[in-house]
Design a protein around this motif. Sequence first.
Motif, PDB file in Angstrom:
ATOM      1  N   LYS A 110      45.777   1.898  61.865  1.00  0.00           N
ATOM      2  CA  LYS A 110      44.656   2.021  60.496  1.00  0.00           C
ATOM      3  C   LYS A 110      45.814   2.185  59.187  1.00  0.00           C
ATOM      4  O   LYS A 110      45.410   1.290  58.245  1.00  0.00           O
ATOM      5  CB  LYS A 110      43.850   3.232  60.561  1.00  0.00           C
ATOM      6  N   GLU A 111      46.839   2.731  59.276  1.00  0.00           N
ATOM      7  CA  GLU A 111      47.848   2.904  58.249  1.00  0.00           C
ATOM      8  C   GLU A 111      48.189   1.655  57.747  1.00  0.00           C
ATOM      9  O   GLU A 111      48.242   1.131  56.626  1.00  0.00           O
ATOM     10  CB  GLU A 111      48.655   3.974  58.577  1.00  0.00           C
ATOM     11  N   VAL A 112      48.630   0.837  58.759  1.00  0.00           N
ATOM     12  CA  VAL A 112      49.309  -0.337  58.647  1.00  0.00           C
ATOM     13  C   VAL A 112      48.406  -1.419  58.067  1.00  0.00           C
ATOM     14  O   VAL A 112      48.461  -2.212  57.239  1.00  0.00           O
ATOM     15  CB  VAL A 112      50.049  -0.926  59.854  1.00  0.00           C
ATOM     16  N   ALA A 113      47.087  -1.408  58.831  1.00  0.00           N
ATOM     17  CA  ALA A 113      45.958  -2.329  58.392  1.00  0.00           C
ATOM     18  C   ALA A 113      45.588  -2.301  57.004  1.00  0.00           C
ATOM     19  O   ALA A 113      45.037  -3.262  56.231  1.00  0.00           O
ATOM     20  CB  ALA A 113      44.864  -2.306  59.194  1.00  0.00           C
ATOM     21  N   HIS A 114      45.665  -0.896  56.326  1.00  0.00           N
ATOM     22  CA  HIS A 114      45.330  -0.686  55.222  1.00  0.00           C
ATOM     23  C   HIS A 114      46.246  -1.488  54.109  1.00  0.00           C
ATOM     24  O   HIS A 114      45.897  -1.603  52.827  1.00  0.00           O
ATOM     25  CB  HIS A 114      45.259   0.902  54.574  1.00  0.00           C
ATOM     26  N   GLY A 115      47.390  -1.870  54.304  1.00  0.00           N
ATOM     27  CA  GLY A 115      48.246  -2.425  53.572  1.00  0.00           C
ATOM     28  C   GLY A 115      48.349  -4.121  53.724  1.00  0.00           C
ATOM     29  O   GLY A 115      49.143  -4.768  53.762  1.00  0.00           O
ATOM     30  N   SER A 116      47.063  -4.555  53.967  1.00  0.00           N
ATOM     31  CA  SER A 116      46.889  -6.096  54.119  1.00  0.00           C
ATOM     32  C   SER A 116      46.924  -6.846  52.951  1.00  0.00           C
ATOM     33  O   SER A 116      46.217  -6.378  51.914  1.00  0.00           O
ATOM     34  CB  SER A 116      45.866  -6.295  55.195  1.00  0.00           C
ATOM     35  N   LEU A 117      47.328  -8.054  53.361  1.00  0.00           N
ATOM     36  CA  LEU A 117      47.246  -8.952  51.987  1.00  0.00           C
ATOM     37  C   LEU A 117      46.704 -10.505  52.803  1.00  0.00           C
ATOM     38  O   LEU A 117      47.261 -10.831  53.429  1.00  0.00           O
ATOM     39  CB  LEU A 117      48.386  -9.262  51.204  1.00  0.00           C
ATOM     40  N   ARG A 118      45.670 -11.234  52.000  1.00  0.00           N
ATOM     41  CA  ARG A 118      45.401 -12.417  52.635  1.00  0.00           C
ATOM     42  C   ARG A 118      45.595 -13.246  51.268  1.00  0.00           C
ATOM     43  O   ARG A 118      44.830 -13.141  50.342  1.00  0.00           O
ATOM     44  CB  ARG A 118      44.062 -12.225  53.272  1.00  0.00           C
ATOM     45  N   LEU A 119      46.162 -14.516  51.610  1.00  0.00           N
ATOM     46  CA  LEU A 119      46.399 -15.407  50.515  1.00  0.00           C
ATOM     47  C   LEU A 119      45.968 -16.519  51.103  1.00  0.00           C
ATOM     48  O   LEU A 119      46.679 -17.103  51.987  1.00  0.00           O
ATOM     49  CB  LEU A 119      47.940 -15.134  50.152  1.00  0.00           C
ATOM     50  N   THR A 120      44.911 -17.204  50.202  1.00  0.00           N
ATOM     51  CA  THR A 120      44.619 -18.499  50.928  1.00  0.00           C
ATOM     52  C   THR A 120      44.667 -19.829  49.749  1.00  0.00           C
ATOM     53  O   THR A 120      43.818 -19.419  48.690  1.00  0.00           O
ATOM     54  CB  THR A 120      43.046 -18.386  51.529  1.00  0.00           C
ATOM     55  N   MET A 121      45.262 -20.553  49.868  1.00  0.00           N
ATOM     56  CA  MET A 121      45.785 -21.535  49.149  1.00  0.00           C
ATOM     57  C   MET A 121      44.514 -22.566  48.812  1.00  0.00           C
ATOM     58  O   MET A 121      43.711 -22.938  50.185  1.00  0.00           O
ATOM     59  CB  MET A 121      46.809 -22.446  49.001  1.00  0.00           C
ATOM     60  N   GLY A 122      44.187 -23.521  47.955  1.00  0.00           N
ATOM     61  CA  GLY A 122      43.358 -24.592  47.862  1.00  0.00           C
ATOM     62  C   GLY A 122      43.818 -25.701  47.291  1.00  0.00           C
ATOM     63  O   GLY A 122      45.300 -25.806  46.925  1.00  0.00           O
ATOM     64  N   LYS A 123      43.201 -26.945  46.887  1.00  0.00           N
ATOM     65  CA  LYS A 123      43.604 -28.115  46.766  1.00  0.00           C
ATOM     66  C   LYS A 123      44.425 -28.150  45.379  1.00  0.00           C
ATOM     67  O   LYS A 123      45.310 -28.838  45.152  1.00  0.00           O
ATOM     68  CB  LYS A 123      42.567 -29.231  46.747  1.00  0.00           C
ATOM     69  N   ASP A 124      43.890 -27.184  44.671  1.00  0.00           N
ATOM     70  CA  ASP A 124      44.542 -27.378  42.951  1.00  0.00           C
ATOM     71  C   ASP A 124      45.756 -26.329  42.814  1.00  0.00           C
ATOM     72  O   ASP A 124      46.573 -26.215  41.798  1.00  0.00           O
ATOM     73  CB  ASP A 124      43.363 -26.936  42.021  1.00  0.00           C
ATOM     74  N   ASN A 125      46.223 -25.805  43.876  1.00  0.00           N
ATOM     75  CA  ASN A 125      47.428 -24.692  43.761  1.00  0.00           C
ATOM     76  C   ASN A 125      48.629 -25.623  43.799  1.00  0.00           C
ATOM     77  O   ASN A 125      48.713 -26.648  44.350  1.00  0.00           O
ATOM     78  CB  ASN A 125      47.509 -23.925  45.032  1.00  0.00           C
ATOM     79  N   THR A 126      49.559 -25.224  42.980  1.00  0.00           N
ATOM     80  CA  THR A 126      50.623 -25.828  42.674  1.00  0.00           C
ATOM     81  C   THR A 126      51.948 -25.186  43.289  1.00  0.00           C
ATOM     82  O   THR A 126      51.867 -23.821  43.344  1.00  0.00           O
ATOM     83  CB  THR A 126      51.064 -26.014  41.223  1.00  0.00           C
ATOM     84  N   GLU A 127      53.094 -25.709  43.099  1.00  0.00           N
ATOM     85  CA  GLU A 127      54.352 -25.117  43.374  1.00  0.00           C
ATOM     86  C   GLU A 127      54.679 -23.925  42.477  1.00  0.00           C
ATOM     87  O   GLU A 127      55.117 -22.934  42.953  1.00  0.00           O
ATOM     88  CB  GLU A 127      55.472 -26.203  43.297  1.00  0.00           C
ATOM     89  N   GLU A 128      54.372 -24.134  41.188  1.00  0.00           N
ATOM     90  CA  GLU A 128      54.660 -23.029  40.391  1.00  0.00           C
ATOM     91  C   GLU A 128      53.807 -21.685  40.800  1.00  0.00           C
ATOM     92  O   GLU A 128      54.198 -20.547  40.316  1.00  0.00           O
ATOM     93  CB  GLU A 128      54.133 -23.694  38.868  1.00  0.00           C
ATOM     94  N   ASP A 129      52.597 -22.073  41.133  1.00  0.00           N
ATOM     95  CA  ASP A 129      51.687 -20.816  41.732  1.00  0.00           C
ATOM     96  C   ASP A 129      52.451 -20.166  42.504  1.00  0.00           C
ATOM     97  O   ASP A 129      52.426 -18.963  42.465  1.00  0.00           O
ATOM     98  CB  ASP A 129      50.360 -21.292  41.910  1.00  0.00           C
ATOM     99  N   VAL A 130      53.132 -20.865  43.329  1.00  0.00           N
ATOM    100  CA  VAL A 130      53.540 -19.862  44.747  1.00  0.00           C
ATOM    101  C   VAL A 130      54.775 -19.365  44.258  1.00  0.00           C
ATOM    102  O   VAL A 130      54.938 -18.041  44.559  1.00  0.00           O
ATOM    103  CB  VAL A 130      54.166 -21.304  45.621  1.00  0.00           C
ATOM    104  N   GLU A 131      55.670 -19.878  43.198  1.00  0.00           N
ATOM    105  CA  GLU A 131      56.909 -19.288  42.637  1.00  0.00           C
ATOM    106  C   GLU A 131      56.370 -18.143  41.942  1.00  0.00           C
ATOM    107  O   GLU A 131      57.068 -17.063  42.075  1.00  0.00           O
ATOM    108  CB  GLU A 131      57.656 -20.327  41.898  1.00  0.00           C
ATOM    109  N   TYR A 132      55.445 -18.132  41.140  1.00  0.00           N
ATOM    110  CA  TYR A 132      55.026 -16.912  40.315  1.00  0.00           C
ATOM    111  C   TYR A 132      54.386 -16.081  41.141  1.00  0.00           C
ATOM    112  O   TYR A 132      54.935 -14.810  40.795  1.00  0.00           O
ATOM    113  CB  TYR A 132      53.878 -17.514  39.448  1.00  0.00           C
ATOM    114  N   PHE A 133      53.866 -16.233  42.306  1.00  0.00           N
ATOM    115  CA  PHE A 133      53.467 -15.409  43.201  1.00  0.00           C
ATOM    116  C   PHE A 133      54.788 -14.685  44.059  1.00  0.00           C
ATOM    117  O   PHE A 133      54.894 -13.259  43.986  1.00  0.00           O
ATOM    118  CB  PHE A 133      52.600 -15.837  44.222  1.00  0.00           C
ATOM    119  N   LEU A 134      55.652 -15.324  44.233  1.00  0.00           N
ATOM    120  CA  LEU A 134      57.000 -15.099  44.866  1.00  0.00           C
ATOM    121  C   LEU A 134      57.848 -13.899  44.097  1.00  0.00           C
ATOM    122  O   LEU A 134      58.519 -12.988  44.307  1.00  0.00           O
ATOM    123  CB  LEU A 134      57.717 -15.988  45.409  1.00  0.00           C
ATOM    124  N   GLU A 135      57.594 -14.235  42.598  1.00  0.00           N
ATOM    125  CA  GLU A 135      58.236 -13.197  41.668  1.00  0.00           C
ATOM    126  C   GLU A 135      57.483 -12.198  41.249  1.00  0.00           C
ATOM    127  O   GLU A 135      58.174 -10.971  41.128  1.00  0.00           O
ATOM    128  CB  GLU A 135      58.463 -13.954  40.235  1.00  0.00           C
TER     129      GLU A 135
END
Length: 414
Positions: A344-369
């Motif tokens: 339960k403790e680990v599951a509470h720290g979950s993140l789901r990121l789902t991309m779509g047709k309009d996402n760009t490389e810049e979006d990815v880099e911004y997230f990674l920063e």
Amino acid sequence: MRKVYFDHSATTPVDPAVAEEMMKYLTEHFGNPSSIHAFGREARKAVEKARQQVATAIGASSVGEIAFTGTGTEADNMAIRGVAYANRHKGNHIITSAVEHSAVLNCCKQLEREGFSVTVLPPDQYGRVTAQQVADAITDKTILITIMHANNEIGTIMPIKEISEVARERKIIFHTDAVQSVGKIPVNVDELGVDLLTLSGHKIYGPKGVGAMYIRKGTFWHPIMFGGGQERRRRPGTENVAGIVGLGKAVELATQRMHADAERLSKYRDRIISKVLEKIPHTILTGHPKERLPNHVSFCFRFIEGESMLLMLDMKGIAISSGSACTSGSLEPSHVLTAIGLSKEVAHGSLRLTMGKDNTEEDVEYFLETLPPIIERLRAMSPLSEGCNPCACSTCTVHEEDHHHDHGEIEEEF
Ligand code: PLP
């Protein structure tokens, strides 16, 4: 501030080309498809065109095998309950998996209250069930197998073809919930070998509040709603013409775009996975490392509370979701994450990121920063991580089971 929408498994914007098609059927061609005058005939024509578009997209052999529904949830209910009631004289046993969407799981739970018996198969650590597990669960009372195509929370793709071979051999009706897979990976009812399949408009740049059920000709099934003769009495009620037109157009566009989108988004996906695992210690990739949707990334971060992470990312303009969504005041972790063996403790720290047709490389880099400092801040504030010195060893970035090498002291913290 930059705005990045990374929650396409929750919903997608309506494609402008879809909206344009729909608009005509909200205003100019507003007729009731059951009316026999010109206004009605125009609406009927549009509904039948959409039926053809859906049939073509999923490889149905006839348009008669497609029924439009109110939502993906309704389509799941129609498929599962319709088969259960129609085949009750043959048996009362249903097989499903523990990682299904609540539209399937709660539908099965209700059938259990009504006297059906349900086997809920446990998945492996990646969220998959095997054809062998299904074969072993079959009894002479089994009337339906319902296993999803791709998981909404962890992106794992199920071995549907293998499972359908077992179902076919044993002459058992097989349904798959393809709400998350249509438009993202190839979905062909004959190749998958399914008897029923469900999909939804708003996951593929169509409108909300419209779905469809595929039912293979000859499948024994009863309607669960009663009223007029619409949708061949399968789903009575005046058709949501604009919604159906939107779903037809959306599924057509999604199939055309699918390969190009998958190629581009899977590169982004793999970059996010490798960078996050490299930069953030105590991270677990959830879902299958390879057999997963091309646009889907999901993790659990130890010593993190998912809701806080979500809100901090939101403040930076990034929309993601967390499996630990606080529903009706209770902070129950996702049934999918606990089913794959996470605490339960680990599951509470979950993140789901789902991309779509309009996402760009810049979006990815911004997230990674943006993500690593947020995780660092939350961990610094978290009582969960007190006394823990997260190390950056590579073992900490693999799956739970392989995770306990020299972290006895951390395990004891829980
Ligand atoms: N099945 C799956 C796998 C889903 O992800 C969803 C929506 O999140 C549904 C069913 C329900 O679809 P709808 O929102 O159209 O009711």
